[in-house]
Design a protein around this motif. Sequence first.
Motif, mmCIF file in Angstrom:
data_model
loop_
_atom_site.group_PDB
_atom_site.id
_atom_site.type_symbol
_atom_site.label_atom_id
_atom_site.label_comp_id
_atom_site.label_asym_id
_atom_site.label_seq_id
_atom_site.Cartn_x
_atom_site.Cartn_y
_atom_site.Cartn_z
ATOM 1 N N GLN A 213 0.860 -1.191 0.000
ATOM 2 C CA GLN A 213 0.000 0.000 0.000
ATOM 3 C C GLN A 213 0.892 1.236 0.000
ATOM 4 N N ARG A 226 -5.315 5.879 -3.199
ATOM 5 C CA ARG A 226 -5.274 4.606 -2.445
ATOM 6 C C ARG A 226 -4.581 3.518 -3.286
ATOM 7 N N GLN A 228 -2.409 0.538 -4.567
ATOM 8 C CA GLN A 228 -1.917 -0.766 -4.125
ATOM 9 C C GLN A 228 -1.112 -1.400 -5.261
#
Length: 514
Positions: A213, A226, A228
């Motif tokens: 992450q 966000r 990943q």
Amino acid sequence: MTPDLKRSLLALATSSIILIALVLPGFAQRKNEGATLPFSDAPYVVGEHLTYNVSFSNFVSAAHVELAVAARGNFFDRDAIQLQAHVETTGVVYAALFSLNNDYTSYVDPTNGQPFRAQEVVREAARSADRSSDFNQPAGSAAIPDKLRTGEFPGTYDFLSALYRLRALPLAEGSTYYFTVRNDPQEYQAELKVKGHQAIKTNVGSFNAIVCQIRVSNNSAANDYRLQIYFSDDERHVPLLITAKLAAGEIRAELAGSQLVPTAPAKPVAKPAEKPTPRPTGSSTRANVVLTGLPFAAGEQLNYQAYLASVRQPVALISYQVRARSRYFDHDGLLFTLTAQTTNAAQRLLVVNDLFSSYVETETLLPFRTELKVAEGRRRSDETLTINQDRGMAMTQKGQRIEIPVGTHDYVSIFYAIRSMRLVPPRENAVSMLINGQPKTIVITALKRETIQLGSEKIPAVQVSLTTKDQVPDKFLMRAWISDDDRRLPLRFTALTELGQVRADLVILPLNRQ
């Protein structure tokens, strides 16, 4: 298009595509390891070539990305490894929303992965730029960094070199790494946390992945993505998948092909180089792999607008693309893709959003795997065919066996097979093609040479007909005009359908003259 979607797409084109398409994550430092942070040579093997498909929201193919460890040699009077990346929007995103076609080059120190020079060629809509940046250049006392956090490693990275340095880390589960990345004039301060392991499936196989992450402390907009990243759980740490969230939908950059060579440190080459070989603006000639003897190269993209006789505006956008030569499903091959999407002008007639993928042998252009993702009105289907040309057999994902003649093409591979034929009037060529799960013989006849009007240009072409061996062989009046030159570009297609005559013309895009 809503303002929110438009803003999101612009962000995708100008930053997110680059970020998600594997050139955002920066160099990281592991807590409590200090200057002893390990550095692995495995990601820097000359000859490695990775290709990615980027999807966004309902766009199954929004962008295409290539990464390569291009060379090791003397660059700008220094021993260095040259890294290259190419990012471009594709299909309907490229043709109708935002055209992006960028190249990135980074020169890094082989001993620690730090960049000393980065170059980028930016081609975005009406804007183009060619710029260079120097990194980590100070010497003497100026090179001594300020006090670092515990274990923080000095140095500033560009997007491309940052990704490879990140791959060179141990990525131990539970670890946190810090990184600094500069993309003039913006500098990102962020961290990467290794969350755990997960099994994932990509176009090139199934893998055990390390899930990471990313958080960006000094840029809330980037942090909101966000991000990943899923790295392969081996010494190479190949980025298999990157995901991010936008208000308009999820972005996914998925590994579509890989060319890996035996792991060994990149060795110097004798020939010096001062700068990378310039790449033409057209996407059709930018790929590292050139297919000798064929009229196209890996990376070529051809876009078409389709028209109905009763509708003045284009009713559909069609895009063909040649992906990089790589190892696909245990075969050395090429990946051909076809995307077709209707425009607003055809919404009352039929909503179409199709993606066809054809994995073909490099020598014969015959498919060994076909993937069909169909969304036409209320019809939805997702089908995969595994084809054994030697045995004359195709197998569906449900285990149904289809007997086929040796040398059978699918919907996409035949497009490129025709371009590779000798089209001299009145010559005929016959091939087998899978249509609706059944093999049919298609006869391609070179009818005559003529000059056609395409946009504002007049282009010499060979008109060909496509007929079948059915009772009414020319039922659909299918015709194609192939450019009468070495590239043999399909310039125009026409056919008779239930909706009337359909015409598809090659689009000459503002950035890439095709």
